[in-house]
Design a protein around this motif. Sequence first.
Motif, PDB file in Angstrom:
ATOM      1  N   ARG A  32     -14.264   3.950  10.817  1.00 46.73           N
ATOM      2  CA  ARG A  32     -13.803   2.579  10.650  1.00 46.73           C
ATOM      3  C   ARG A  32     -14.208   2.154   9.247  1.00 46.73           C
ATOM      4  NH1 ARG A  32     -13.968  -1.551  14.705  1.00 46.73           N
ATOM      5  NH2 ARG A  32     -14.521  -3.579  13.846  1.00 46.73           N
ATOM      6  N   VAL A  33     -13.304   1.467   8.578  1.00 48.48           N
ATOM      7  CA  VAL A  33     -13.681   0.946   7.263  1.00 48.48           C
ATOM      8  C   VAL A  33     -13.385  -0.549   7.200  1.00 48.48           C
ATOM      9  CG1 VAL A  33     -13.408   3.074   5.917  1.00 48.48           C
ATOM     10  CG2 VAL A  33     -11.442   1.574   6.286  1.00 48.48           C
ATOM     11  N   VAL A  34     -14.151  -1.219   6.376  1.00 48.80           N
ATOM     12  CA  VAL A  34     -13.973  -2.657   6.154  1.00 48.80           C
ATOM     13  C   VAL A  34     -13.678  -2.823   4.673  1.00 48.80           C
ATOM     14  CG1 VAL A  34     -15.108  -4.903   6.223  1.00 48.80           C
ATOM     15  CG2 VAL A  34     -15.587  -3.204   8.000  1.00 48.80           C
ATOM     16  N   ILE A  35     -12.440  -3.166   4.358  1.00 45.91           N
ATOM     17  CA  ILE A  35     -12.049  -3.202   2.944  1.00 45.91           C
ATOM     18  C   ILE A  35     -11.828  -4.647   2.516  1.00 45.91           C
ATOM     19  CG2 ILE A  35     -10.367  -2.402   1.259  1.00 45.91           C
ATOM     20  CD1 ILE A  35      -9.849  -0.033   3.080  1.00 45.91           C
ATOM     21  N   PRO A  36     -12.787  -5.194   1.759  1.00 48.11           N
ATOM     22  CA  PRO A  36     -12.642  -6.584   1.327  1.00 48.11           C
ATOM     23  C   PRO A  36     -11.402  -6.750   0.452  1.00 48.11           C
ATOM     24  CG  PRO A  36     -14.870  -5.788   0.962  1.00 48.11           C
ATOM     25  CD  PRO A  36     -14.044  -4.599   1.309  1.00 48.11           C
ATOM     26  N   LEU A  37     -10.735  -7.880   0.610  1.00 46.51           N
ATOM     27  CA  LEU A  37      -9.507  -8.111  -0.162  1.00 46.51           C
ATOM     28  C   LEU A  37      -9.811  -8.574  -1.579  1.00 46.51           C
ATOM     29  CD1 LEU A  37      -7.367  -9.633   2.673  1.00 46.51           C
ATOM     30  CD2 LEU A  37      -6.756  -7.639   1.301  1.00 46.51           C
ATOM     31  N   ALA A  38     -11.023  -9.014  -1.812  1.00 48.87           N
ATOM     32  CA  ALA A  38     -11.368  -9.406  -3.174  1.00 48.87           C
ATOM     33  C   ALA A  38     -12.358  -8.399  -3.731  1.00 48.87           C
ATOM     34  CB  ALA A  38     -11.984 -10.798  -3.186  1.00 48.87           C
ATOM     35  N   GLN A  39     -11.864  -7.470  -4.519  1.00 50.04           N
ATOM     36  CA  GLN A  39     -12.765  -6.544  -5.198  1.00 50.04           C
ATOM     37  C   GLN A  39     -12.349  -6.514  -6.649  1.00 50.04           C
ATOM     38  OE1 GLN A  39     -13.937  -2.828  -3.195  1.00 50.04           O
ATOM     39  NE2 GLN A  39     -12.423  -3.327  -1.668  1.00 50.04           N
ATOM     40  N   GLY A  40     -12.717  -7.492  -7.385  1.00 51.68           N
ATOM     41  CA  GLY A  40     -12.334  -7.580  -8.786  1.00 51.68           C
ATOM     42  C   GLY A  40     -11.287  -8.644  -8.978  1.00 51.68           C
ATOM     43  N   GLY A  41     -11.676  -9.759  -9.608  1.00 55.18           N
ATOM     44  CA  GLY A  41     -10.733 -10.815  -9.919  1.00 55.18           C
ATOM     45  C   GLY A  41     -10.356 -11.633  -8.708  1.00 55.18           C
ATOM     46  N   ALA A  42      -9.166 -12.276  -8.795  1.00 59.87           N
ATOM     47  CA  ALA A  42      -8.731 -13.184  -7.731  1.00 59.87           C
ATOM     48  C   ALA A  42      -8.551 -12.406  -6.427  1.00 59.87           C
ATOM     49  CB  ALA A  42      -7.417 -13.838  -8.148  1.00 59.87           C
ATOM     50  N   PRO A  43      -8.803 -13.050  -5.277  1.00 59.40           N
ATOM     51  CA  PRO A  43      -8.633 -12.344  -4.004  1.00 59.40           C
ATOM     52  C   PRO A  43      -7.169 -11.969  -3.782  1.00 59.40           C
ATOM     53  CG  PRO A  43      -9.542 -14.574  -3.684  1.00 59.40           C
ATOM     54  CD  PRO A  43      -9.256 -14.418  -5.132  1.00 59.40           C
ATOM     55  N   CYS A  44      -6.968 -10.800  -3.138  1.00 62.20           N
ATOM     56  CA  CYS A  44      -5.604 -10.333  -2.867  1.00 62.20           C
ATOM     57  C   CYS A  44      -5.098 -10.966  -1.579  1.00 62.20           C
ATOM     58  CB  CYS A  44      -5.588  -8.821  -2.692  1.00 62.20           C
ATOM     59  SG  CYS A  44      -6.104  -7.943  -4.155  1.00 62.20           S
ATOM     60  N   ASP A  45      -3.779 -11.065  -1.483  1.00 62.20           N
ATOM     61  CA  ASP A  45      -3.173 -11.399  -0.192  1.00 62.20           C
ATOM     62  C   ASP A  45      -2.960 -10.094   0.556  1.00 62.20           C
ATOM     63  OD1 ASP A  45      -2.989 -14.063  -1.009  1.00 62.20           O
ATOM     64  OD2 ASP A  45      -1.184 -13.559  -2.176  1.00 62.20           O
ATOM     65  N   PRO A  46      -3.205 -10.103   1.869  1.00 60.22           N
ATOM     66  CA  PRO A  46      -3.021  -8.856   2.612  1.00 60.22           C
ATOM     67  C   PRO A  46      -1.541  -8.479   2.667  1.00 60.22           C
ATOM     68  CG  PRO A  46      -3.585 -10.684   4.080  1.00 60.22           C
ATOM     69  CD  PRO A  46      -3.718 -11.197   2.695  1.00 60.22           C
ATOM     70  N   LEU A  47      -1.255  -7.173   2.558  1.00 58.18           N
ATOM     71  CA  LEU A  47       0.126  -6.694   2.653  1.00 58.18           C
ATOM     72  C   LEU A  47       0.375  -6.085   4.018  1.00 58.18           C
ATOM     73  CD1 LEU A  47       0.438  -4.929  -0.820  1.00 58.18           C
ATOM     74  CD2 LEU A  47       1.164  -7.222  -0.191  1.00 58.18           C
ATOM     75  N   VAL A  48      -0.644  -6.052   4.867  1.00 62.08           N
ATOM     76  CA  VAL A  48      -0.491  -5.428   6.189  1.00 62.08           C
ATOM     77  C   VAL A  48      -0.892  -6.459   7.237  1.00 62.08           C
ATOM     78  CG1 VAL A  48      -0.880  -3.052   5.481  1.00 62.08           C
ATOM     79  CG2 VAL A  48      -2.831  -4.540   5.954  1.00 62.08           C
ATOM     80  N   ASN A  49      -0.463  -6.204   8.476  1.00 63.69           N
ATOM     81  CA  ASN A  49      -0.820  -7.078   9.581  1.00 63.69           C
ATOM     82  C   ASN A  49      -1.620  -6.293  10.589  1.00 63.69           C
ATOM     83  OD1 ASN A  49       0.496  -9.509   8.760  1.00 63.69           O
ATOM     84  ND2 ASN A  49       2.420  -8.400   9.147  1.00 63.69           N
ATOM     85  N   LYS A  50      -2.248  -7.028  11.461  1.00 64.95           N
ATOM     86  CA  LYS A  50      -3.002  -6.390  12.532  1.00 64.95           C
ATOM     87  C   LYS A  50      -2.059  -5.504  13.331  1.00 64.95           C
ATOM     88  CE  LYS A  50      -6.028  -7.487  16.326  1.00 64.95           C
ATOM     89  NZ  LYS A  50      -6.728  -8.506  17.091  1.00 64.95           N
ATOM     90  N   GLY A  51      -2.475  -4.282  13.604  1.00 62.72           N
ATOM     91  CA  GLY A  51      -1.643  -3.365  14.376  1.00 62.72           C
ATOM     92  C   GLY A  51      -0.843  -2.411  13.512  1.00 62.72           C
ATOM     93  N   ASP A  52      -0.680  -2.686  12.210  1.00 66.87           N
ATOM     94  CA  ASP A  52       0.081  -1.788  11.340  1.00 66.87           C
ATOM     95  C   ASP A  52      -0.626  -0.452  11.190  1.00 66.87           C
ATOM     96  OD1 ASP A  52       1.754  -3.852  10.993  1.00 66.87           O
ATOM     97  OD2 ASP A  52       1.358  -4.175   8.836  1.00 66.87           O
ATOM     98  N   ALA A  53       0.165   0.608  11.074  1.00 67.05           N
ATOM     99  CA  ALA A  53      -0.411   1.913  10.759  1.00 67.05           C
ATOM    100  C   ALA A  53      -0.451   2.044   9.242  1.00 67.05           C
ATOM    101  CB  ALA A  53       0.430   3.024  11.362  1.00 67.05           C
ATOM    102  N   VAL A  54      -1.544   2.624   8.716  1.00 68.56           N
ATOM    103  CA  VAL A  54      -1.643   2.793   7.259  1.00 68.56           C
ATOM    104  C   VAL A  54      -2.022   4.231   6.934  1.00 68.56           C
ATOM    105  CG1 VAL A  54      -2.223   0.413   6.689  1.00 68.56           C
ATOM    106  CG2 VAL A  54      -4.028   1.998   7.322  1.00 68.56           C
ATOM    107  N   LEU A  55      -1.643   4.648   5.716  1.00 68.13           N
ATOM    108  CA  LEU A  55      -2.020   5.972   5.219  1.00 68.13           C
ATOM    109  C   LEU A  55      -3.071   5.800   4.126  1.00 68.13           C
ATOM    110  CD1 LEU A  55       1.513   7.571   4.914  1.00 68.13           C
ATOM    111  CD2 LEU A  55      -0.140   7.837   6.774  1.00 68.13           C
ATOM    112  N   VAL A  56      -3.772   6.882   3.834  1.00 61.54           N
ATOM    113  CA  VAL A  56      -4.764   6.815   2.760  1.00 61.54           C
ATOM    114  C   VAL A  56      -4.046   6.544   1.443  1.00 61.54           C
ATOM    115  CG1 VAL A  56      -6.717   7.960   1.670  1.00 61.54           C
ATOM    116  CG2 VAL A  56      -6.031   8.608   3.981  1.00 61.54           C
ATOM    117  N   GLY A  57      -4.520   5.588   0.686  1.00 63.97           N
ATOM    118  CA  GLY A  57      -3.926   5.300  -0.611  1.00 63.97           C
ATOM    119  C   GLY A  57      -2.835   4.263  -0.543  1.00 63.97           C
TER     120      GLY A  57
END
Lengths: 436, 325, 218
Positions: A32-57
């Motif tokens: 399990r990973v916890v990836i903060p949306l703000a890592q450098g500069g202004a916070p990002c808007d999420p591009l994924v929703n709960k339940g989405d499948a994601v690939l590395v990268g």
Amino acid sequence: MELRTFVGGVHPAPSKERTAGSPIQAAPLPRRVVIPLAQGGAPCDPLVNKGDAVLVGQKIGESKAFVSAPVHASISGKVVGIETCLLPTGREAPAVIIEGDGTDTWIDSTGRKLEELSPESLKALIREAGLVGMGGAMFPTHVKVSPPPGKSFDSVIINGAECEPFLTCDQRLMVEEPEKIILGLKAWLKVTGAKRGYIGIENNKPEAISALKRAAADEKDIEVVPLRTKYPQGSEKQLIKAILGREVPSGGLPVDAGALVQNVGTTYALATALETGRPLVERVVTVTGTPVKNPQNLRVRIGTLVSDLLSYCGVEGEVGKIISGGPMMGIALPTADVPVIKGTSGILLLTIEEATTLPERACIRCGRCVDACPIGLIPTFLDQFCRKEMWDLAEDYHVQDCIECGSCAYVCPSKRHLVPALRLGKAEVLARRRRK
Amino acid sequence: MEEKKAVPSFDKLIVASSPHIRAAETVDRLMWQVIIALIPAAAVSVYFFGIRSLVLMLVGVASAVLTEALVQKALKKEITIADGSAALTGLLLAFNVPANAPWWMVAVGAAFAIAVVKQTFGGLGANFVNPALAARAFMLAAWPQHMTGRFPVPLDSITAATPLAILKGTATGTLPSYLDLFIGNVGGVLGETSALALLVGGAYLIWQKVIDWRTPAGFIGTVALLTWIFGGKGGLFTGDPLYHVLAGGLILGAFFMATDYVTSPITPKGRLIFGIGCGFITVLIRLWGGYPEGVSYSILLMNLVVPFLDRWTLPRVYGVTRARA
Amino acid sequence: MNMLRTFYNGIVPENPTLRLVIGMCPVLAVTTAVVNSVWMGLAVIFVLTASNILISLLRKFIPDKIRIPCFIVVIATFTTIADLVLAAVQPDVHKILGVFVPLIVVNCIILGRAEAFASKNPVHLALADGVGMGIGFTLAIMILASIREILGNGSWFGIRFMPAGFEPATVMILPPGAFVSLGFLLGTMNLITARLAARNSRSTERVPSHAADAGLEG
Ligand code: SF4
Ligand code: SF4
């Protein structure tokens, strides 16, 4: 030759023996990973929703703001939530939580040749790869390499000083991957148009110096510069002074001295992005300290919980402090349940005895802090001004130029808590300036 | 992670600001180092002046420590006698009296140093003049009969004028040889006579980086230079700098009193100027002033200008080219 | 009642020397021996009371714009009387006090009381104020002089009473001794008042007071 260095500074025990010789190992893939949306500069808007499948990268967060770097999934699996989490910086911020499927499936990507890329497309690549300053500051790299109008870079310095005690992640990268560091440096030179590249390394890392000298043997524009071992040799301002003999003007940026300083980890990440097309999803983290059973340098996916890393390395006895970063400037964490982020260079554990400090006493005006300050400040005066909220005097005495390196507090025989007072004063003076 | 181990417990985590490591140096260690460095001089003093010398030193230390404890207790402050600073003041004070001084004077002087000069201004770090020297000035004004005039001669029960007084011409007697001056076989206050023992202690402190070499170097150098130029009877450059350096309290003052952290400048340049200023005033007093010796008044006077020296000698701030206001 | 309070006011709550810290020259200068301080105190009590009374009597007639010169004339008159009388009855003390008796003319305490009190209050209060302030001043300098004479000379009122082994600290009857003792006296006084104030405020805190809630001062 007289080794180059800066004025002031301190000599804490390097304490690097336990990890300096251990090759970088991959940490086990986190569930399990916890990836903060703000890592450098202004916070990002999420591009994924709960339940989405994601690939590395896969890119999972982005912002329209220029001063912001996107974030990417570091394991493949399913997004199980977007929640507010505690970051190693002590702040709370929203983060994407991914439950891994254990397959580690990557997105498709292809490498590029540096020669084919124009500086502009290189800059776009840097942004897309989500590069930020990996020494801890996490400033978006594509912004850092873009000089403000009217200014330009003539030199790029790779910061291989790694002056923080205990940390060896940069050192191991330089020893193990010197070619990629050189490739990264050439990319920095190309994107900035700078003429000369330097790699500054403290002379207590002879292996790293010789590895890079060998790798850079054919590069006319690149010079490996051994530096005196002294803290804070790896501070941008001190590095520029030591290598170029120039100073960053008070209140200015390194570009005002024509210099770009890049972290070894960031340089390595850029080379990886060039060669493979893969964004920044993992970094090298030094896990060390007396309570750690198997201290080592680990290749860690961004978002891995510190508690997972610690149970992998093993912890003995009672822990008094968990520090994100090095002992001089790192941040003490209130819990081990925080993720590794792009700026996490080390996880340092101290025993209760090591973490317990002597009580603070009155300043005896011994002047040690004055001798130690690499900026030329009078830390004890500033300490008094800040504690008494005498902001005008604090500003007169240049509190805003303090780099919070902690050299002054390190040497203080009275164990004064100089840094928090100065940090407060700095914030107050800058806020007052903005209000004016 | 594949094999999930029991996560260790982290319930005693300390969250504090960086830096998380500190150098081993402490105030206590620094103060005790100075006391250690004074041991050779104390030993020589006991050898030459006898057990009386030891008694006075113990009285000084005991009185200073006791006063510090009592004042701190009365003011409901933390009692910090273990830091050694009060003991050091008491010892230095005893170093400043002649061997035939009454013990009660040392006790009162040490109490004055701590209660009046140090604690009324806020305790360690807050006093603006050197407590031992201010107390010496107090004793000199209070009981001049015990602090001036003829001092006991080593290994003997007679008294004689100090070499500096003879040199100045305000008293008569034979000047001791350089060698006697160097090893301390001369009349004077307890701690000042043996240049050799003091130099050993001073060198130890510089080697241990407890004190900055600039203050003693500036101090002694200035005295040597000025007494060489102006100290002679036969015109300029006929003075005897060596004699002026070895006689009197110069070495004691330069290494152990002018270097007191609290009352000397905080910047390196400031410490050099401080030393030079002390040397200058010392020579003024020795050659043209009313007293044969000027070391302690010179340090006290320079103590007063320390805030200005600090301000004039601020280090250059990185990245700032314009001079600071 | 009111007279009594005005009288007491000058001795403790607003003691001119230890609370208001005004008129410090004679305090530092004449406190080398208790005898001197007593005579100085008497002279001040006389001048202060007499000028307070006269100024209070004349307060309706003195034009506001030239009140200071008028006060000075009154004070100077009484000071001259005091000076001459002292020279007649105590020539030795008069010689020691020297210029400090004539200097009472410009002493802040006297001009200050004239300006701040006598010129605004009826005669009986002005009298009480003059005597109270005068005695307050006298007590303060007597305490200071006692400390200095005992430590600096081993005597009190000129009578040597300390044991023979006691060697007086000459410095106490020199100017530095004056400053140091005065400092400690002021410090002790502040300490006592602070402790008293703390105790008073603690005792009032227990009773909820509407005045305090409203931010009014008692
Ligand atoms: S923390 Fe600031 S004041 Fe202290 S040494 Fe570093 S730069 Fe100087
Ligand atoms: S190092 Fe500490 S004790 Fe020494 S001057 Fe600085 S703050 Fe004061």
